[in-house]
Design a protein around this motif. Sequence first.
Motif, PDB file in Angstrom:
ATOM      1  N   ASP A 327      40.900  27.369  50.261  1.00 30.29           N
ATOM      2  CA  ASP A 327      39.833  27.487  49.267  1.00 30.29           C
ATOM      3  C   ASP A 327      40.139  28.515  48.182  1.00 30.29           C
ATOM      4  O   ASP A 327      39.376  28.633  47.211  1.00 30.29           O
ATOM      5  CB  ASP A 327      38.517  27.879  49.960  1.00 30.29           C
ATOM      6  CG  ASP A 327      38.015  26.783  50.883  1.00 30.29           C
ATOM      7  OD1 ASP A 327      38.292  25.602  50.588  1.00 30.29           O
ATOM      8  OD2 ASP A 327      37.363  27.114  51.896  1.00 30.29           O
ATOM      9  N   ALA A 328      41.214  29.265  48.326  1.00 27.94           N
ATOM     10  CA  ALA A 328      41.546  30.313  47.356  1.00 27.94           C
ATOM     11  C   ALA A 328      42.328  29.714  46.191  1.00 27.94           C
ATOM     12  O   ALA A 328      43.528  29.973  46.007  1.00 27.94           O
ATOM     13  CB  ALA A 328      42.333  31.429  48.030  1.00 27.94           C
ATOM     14  N   VAL A 329      41.657  28.915  45.388  1.00 32.13           N
ATOM     15  CA  VAL A 329      42.309  28.207  44.283  1.00 32.13           C
ATOM     16  C   VAL A 329      42.893  29.188  43.271  1.00 32.13           C
ATOM     17  O   VAL A 329      43.955  28.950  42.689  1.00 32.13           O
ATOM     18  CB  VAL A 329      41.305  27.255  43.594  1.00 32.13           C
ATOM     19  CG1 VAL A 329      41.944  26.564  42.392  1.00 32.13           C
ATOM     20  CG2 VAL A 329      40.779  26.230  44.589  1.00 32.13           C
ATOM     21  N   LEU A 330      42.206  30.305  43.054  1.00 29.49           N
ATOM     22  CA  LEU A 330      42.660  31.272  42.039  1.00 29.49           C
ATOM     23  C   LEU A 330      43.389  32.461  42.669  1.00 29.49           C
ATOM     24  O   LEU A 330      43.405  33.551  42.098  1.00 29.49           O
ATOM     25  CB  LEU A 330      41.460  31.769  41.229  1.00 29.49           C
ATOM     26  CG  LEU A 330      40.693  30.705  40.431  1.00 29.49           C
ATOM     27  CD1 LEU A 330      39.586  31.353  39.605  1.00 29.49           C
ATOM     28  CD2 LEU A 330      41.633  29.918  39.521  1.00 29.49           C
ATOM     29  N   PHE A 331      44.008  32.235  43.812  1.00 26.49           N
ATOM     30  CA  PHE A 331      44.749  33.314  44.478  1.00 26.49           C
ATOM     31  C   PHE A 331      45.854  33.823  43.542  1.00 26.49           C
ATOM     32  O   PHE A 331      46.688  33.058  43.073  1.00 26.49           O
ATOM     33  CB  PHE A 331      45.355  32.795  45.781  1.00 26.49           C
ATOM     34  CG  PHE A 331      45.952  33.871  46.643  1.00 26.49           C
ATOM     35  CD1 PHE A 331      45.186  34.524  47.583  1.00 26.49           C
ATOM     36  CD2 PHE A 331      47.291  34.236  46.502  1.00 26.49           C
ATOM     37  CE1 PHE A 331      45.734  35.510  48.386  1.00 26.49           C
ATOM     38  CE2 PHE A 331      47.844  35.219  47.291  1.00 26.49           C
ATOM     39  CZ  PHE A 331      47.062  35.868  48.237  1.00 26.49           C
ATOM     40  N   GLY A 332      45.823  35.140  43.265  1.00 26.08           N
ATOM     41  CA  GLY A 332      46.826  35.733  42.387  1.00 26.08           C
ATOM     42  C   GLY A 332      46.662  35.366  40.931  1.00 26.08           C
ATOM     43  O   GLY A 332      47.542  35.670  40.116  1.00 26.08           O
ATOM     44  N   ASN A 333      45.533  34.752  40.569  1.00 27.46           N
ATOM     45  CA  ASN A 333      45.321  34.291  39.198  1.00 27.46           C
ATOM     46  C   ASN A 333      45.107  35.478  38.256  1.00 27.46           C
ATOM     47  O   ASN A 333      44.449  36.463  38.596  1.00 27.46           O
ATOM     48  CB  ASN A 333      44.112  33.358  39.174  1.00 27.46           C
ATOM     49  CG  ASN A 333      43.859  32.768  37.804  1.00 27.46           C
ATOM     50  OD1 ASN A 333      43.164  33.353  37.008  1.00 27.46           O
ATOM     51  ND2 ASN A 333      44.438  31.601  37.558  1.00 27.46           N
ATOM     52  N   SER A 334      45.643  35.363  37.060  1.00 24.86           N
ATOM     53  CA  SER A 334      45.562  36.470  36.094  1.00 24.86           C
ATOM     54  C   SER A 334      44.123  36.738  35.661  1.00 24.86           C
ATOM     55  O   SER A 334      43.733  37.894  35.427  1.00 24.86           O
ATOM     56  CB  SER A 334      46.426  36.170  34.870  1.00 24.86           C
ATOM     57  OG  SER A 334      46.004  34.986  34.220  1.00 24.86           O
ATOM     58  N   TYR A 335      43.320  35.672  35.529  1.00 29.47           N
ATOM     59  CA  TYR A 335      41.918  35.881  35.133  1.00 29.47           C
ATOM     60  C   TYR A 335      41.163  36.670  36.191  1.00 29.47           C
ATOM     61  O   TYR A 335      40.359  37.557  35.884  1.00 29.47           O
ATOM     62  CB  TYR A 335      41.215  34.544  34.899  1.00 29.47           C
ATOM     63  CG  TYR A 335      41.443  33.966  33.523  1.00 29.47           C
ATOM     64  CD1 TYR A 335      41.010  34.644  32.391  1.00 29.47           C
ATOM     65  CD2 TYR A 335      42.096  32.751  33.363  1.00 29.47           C
ATOM     66  CE1 TYR A 335      41.224  34.121  31.122  1.00 29.47           C
ATOM     67  CE2 TYR A 335      42.315  32.222  32.113  1.00 29.47           C
ATOM     68  CZ  TYR A 335      41.869  32.901  30.987  1.00 29.47           C
ATOM     69  OH  TYR A 335      42.088  32.380  29.743  1.00 29.47           O
ATOM     70  N   LEU A 336      41.411  36.336  37.443  1.00 34.07           N
ATOM     71  CA  LEU A 336      40.732  37.035  38.533  1.00 34.07           C
ATOM     72  C   LEU A 336      41.129  38.501  38.554  1.00 34.07           C
ATOM     73  O   LEU A 336      40.294  39.387  38.769  1.00 34.07           O
ATOM     74  CB  LEU A 336      41.061  36.360  39.865  1.00 34.07           C
ATOM     75  CG  LEU A 336      39.951  36.352  40.921  1.00 34.07           C
ATOM     76  CD1 LEU A 336      38.718  35.647  40.402  1.00 34.07           C
ATOM     77  CD2 LEU A 336      40.444  35.683  42.194  1.00 34.07           C
ATOM     78  N   ARG A 337      42.397  38.762  38.313  1.00 32.09           N
ATOM     79  CA  ARG A 337      42.860  40.155  38.299  1.00 32.09           C
ATOM     80  C   ARG A 337      42.269  40.919  37.127  1.00 32.09           C
ATOM     81  O   ARG A 337      41.773  42.035  37.284  1.00 32.09           O
ATOM     82  CB  ARG A 337      44.398  40.196  38.226  1.00 32.09           C
ATOM     83  CG  ARG A 337      45.110  39.794  39.497  1.00 32.09           C
ATOM     84  CD  ARG A 337      46.569  40.246  39.478  1.00 32.09           C
ATOM     85  NE  ARG A 337      47.280  39.782  38.294  1.00 32.09           N
ATOM     86  CZ  ARG A 337      47.906  38.613  38.203  1.00 32.09           C
ATOM     87  NH1 ARG A 337      47.916  37.795  39.252  1.00 32.09           N
ATOM     88  NH2 ARG A 337      48.551  38.258  37.107  1.00 32.09           N
ATOM     89  N   SER A 338      42.333  40.328  35.937  1.00 33.14           N
ATOM     90  CA  SER A 338      41.898  41.058  34.745  1.00 33.14           C
ATOM     91  C   SER A 338      40.390  41.293  34.737  1.00 33.14           C
ATOM     92  O   SER A 338      39.924  42.387  34.387  1.00 33.14           O
ATOM     93  CB  SER A 338      42.331  40.312  33.471  1.00 33.14           C
ATOM     94  OG  SER A 338      41.769  39.015  33.423  1.00 33.14           O
ATOM     95  N   THR A 339      39.598  40.271  35.132  1.00 31.96           N
ATOM     96  CA  THR A 339      38.148  40.483  35.164  1.00 31.96           C
ATOM     97  C   THR A 339      37.777  41.526  36.211  1.00 31.96           C
ATOM     98  O   THR A 339      36.900  42.369  35.978  1.00 31.96           O
ATOM     99  CB  THR A 339      37.395  39.168  35.451  1.00 31.96           C
ATOM    100  OG1 THR A 339      37.858  38.593  36.680  1.00 31.96           O
ATOM    101  CG2 THR A 339      37.576  38.183  34.321  1.00 31.96           C
ATOM    102  N   SER A 340      38.445  41.493  37.360  1.00 29.64           N
ATOM    103  CA  SER A 340      38.153  42.473  38.415  1.00 29.64           C
ATOM    104  C   SER A 340      38.458  43.891  37.944  1.00 29.64           C
ATOM    105  O   SER A 340      37.677  44.828  38.183  1.00 29.64           O
ATOM    106  CB  SER A 340      38.951  42.151  39.676  1.00 29.64           C
ATOM    107  OG  SER A 340      38.528  40.932  40.240  1.00 29.64           O
ATOM    108  N   LEU A 341      39.583  44.042  37.278  1.00 29.61           N
ATOM    109  CA  LEU A 341      39.948  45.365  36.782  1.00 29.61           C
ATOM    110  C   LEU A 341      38.980  45.853  35.719  1.00 29.61           C
ATOM    111  O   LEU A 341      38.537  47.012  35.739  1.00 29.61           O
ATOM    112  CB  LEU A 341      41.377  45.338  36.219  1.00 29.61           C
ATOM    113  CG  LEU A 341      42.511  45.228  37.239  1.00 29.61           C
ATOM    114  CD1 LEU A 341      43.849  45.010  36.542  1.00 29.61           C
ATOM    115  CD2 LEU A 341      42.571  46.493  38.099  1.00 29.61           C
ATOM    116  N   ASP A 342      38.620  44.963  34.774  1.00 29.51           N
ATOM    117  CA  ASP A 342      37.707  45.351  33.693  1.00 29.51           C
ATOM    118  C   ASP A 342      36.328  45.711  34.242  1.00 29.51           C
ATOM    119  O   ASP A 342      35.716  46.707  33.834  1.00 29.51           O
ATOM    120  CB  ASP A 342      37.571  44.215  32.671  1.00 29.51           C
ATOM    121  CG  ASP A 342      38.836  44.016  31.854  1.00 29.51           C
ATOM    122  OD1 ASP A 342      39.676  44.938  31.837  1.00 29.51           O
ATOM    123  OD2 ASP A 342      38.981  42.941  31.233  1.00 29.51           O
TER     124      ASP A 342
END
Length: 560
Positions: A327-342
Amino acid sequence: MVTTTITAADGTVTNYTYSASASSIDSATLIEAAVNARMQAAYTLNNKVESNEALMESYTELQNLLSDLQDSVDTLRNSQASSDQDSNAFKSRAAYLTVENGAAAGTYLDVTVDAGTETSTYDIQIQQIATAHKVSGDSVADASAELGYDGTFTLGLEGGDSAEIAITSDMSLQEIRDAINAYADSTNIKASIVKVSETENVLILTAQGTGKEIVTSSTSGNDVLNSLGITDGSGGFGNVLTEVQDAIVVVDGLAVTRDSNEIDDVIDGVTFHLYAPNPGTNISVEISENVSDIKTAITDFIDAYNAYRAFVIENQAVDTNGLASEDAVLFGNSYLRSTSLDISSIISDSHSGISLRDLGVDLDKNNYLIYDEDELNGYLLSNLDDIKDLFAAQLTTSSNDLGALYYPDSLGDADFTLDIEVDADGKLTSASIGGDSSLFTVSGGSIKGAVGSIYEGMTLVYTGTTNQSINVSYSEGIAQQFYSMLETYADEENGSLASTILDLEDQNKEYKSDITAITERAQIYRATLEAKYAAMELAYRKAEILKQQLEAYANANNDD
């Protein structure tokens, strides 16, 4: 069995039917393998389409979660746009009522307050409430019997529209009531019949507004209203059930008279709804920030963040082998990383030395936001300014002579000095920053940011009469930071997620077009192979027949 059509050079057409296995060659399997080889590119593209569709679904869910988070902080960012006043939690107002004798304030009045109304406290006394005029006639034994009255009269409220109502001799009390009510929309007077007893039916006229007297006159024929007992011989009313009167309210010692029990023109943005008089007893009306709305806005923000956080955790999950979960479709995805950091960066930020933790809001071990109810309630009641400093965009000035009406959301944390000049009469002539007067336009006491400048949308008001250099400070607050950051991701038209989803949609259109073309070519190739194998089987069958004929001929000769 297989049937194949062969066309000779001379145009002769012959149909041959034979067993497909005559040659012992599994042509169907060979054809399927060859076609599948041609279809491999389509299968690869189809996998890419499915992968893109899964990505688009996850990106859309992420976009919606970020949009929900943006909506939640919208109410806390203290937007000054006129269209946002009703949704601005810090502009929300409530009236807190206290009666000096300890009685329930709701017995006497209710108060509604518009968003952005100035906060203050008022003392109210209700001397009397406005009443609607109500009169009645004499009793009639049978409300459905003909009364024999014939004439026309006018009916209306003082200062309002009136109507001429014609009555004929064959009309009953019920029909006279209906005739009056037929004009109720214009006269604002309604008629009713009260059945006092089996032989007593009374017609009542009631004004549909307070503070206005019922006005009547006979215009032709018999005086019907006098016959009904509504009016007396002198032109007055025969039976007055409720005298008309205005509302009288004392506000901070000033008597105010109105013809309605809803008074909205005494204090800007405040409407008093009067229910009962309380002469000599003060009701304290405190117009203040609506802390309940502010708390709801904060908890809505927490809920929206936690919904986003749950999505992040789901897309960071791994299976027992340490690989990305199904179910982790966005695993390691750049959007997930950048939004989480912001988002994490802003959550941990502080303004004026205040952070979420000071409000009783903190992160648990899974980085969900949790809050202490008592601590948050206490802060709302005693430190509302600190909450505003943390969340809200605010513009402050170093002079009481300069106030802010509106300011844009795009200033960022900024400080500047505004140099104000007046003429010999003390009238405002210019406003500038660092000698540049093109940044603002002035009119009367109004200072507006020039179109195209970063101050566009700003409106300041100067009430002084001397030249001054005034320090102006603008602080975004974390809600405005959230709002601006999330806009870059979640905006439905210009956000980066919307652009990425659109690119994937376009890519899938191209893939599907290529799949269709590949499939069509493969089907043509299949038909070609089937024709070739059919021709081969036919040739094999012919050869077998010829062989059999030759063998038979040879055997016959040997026998001879």
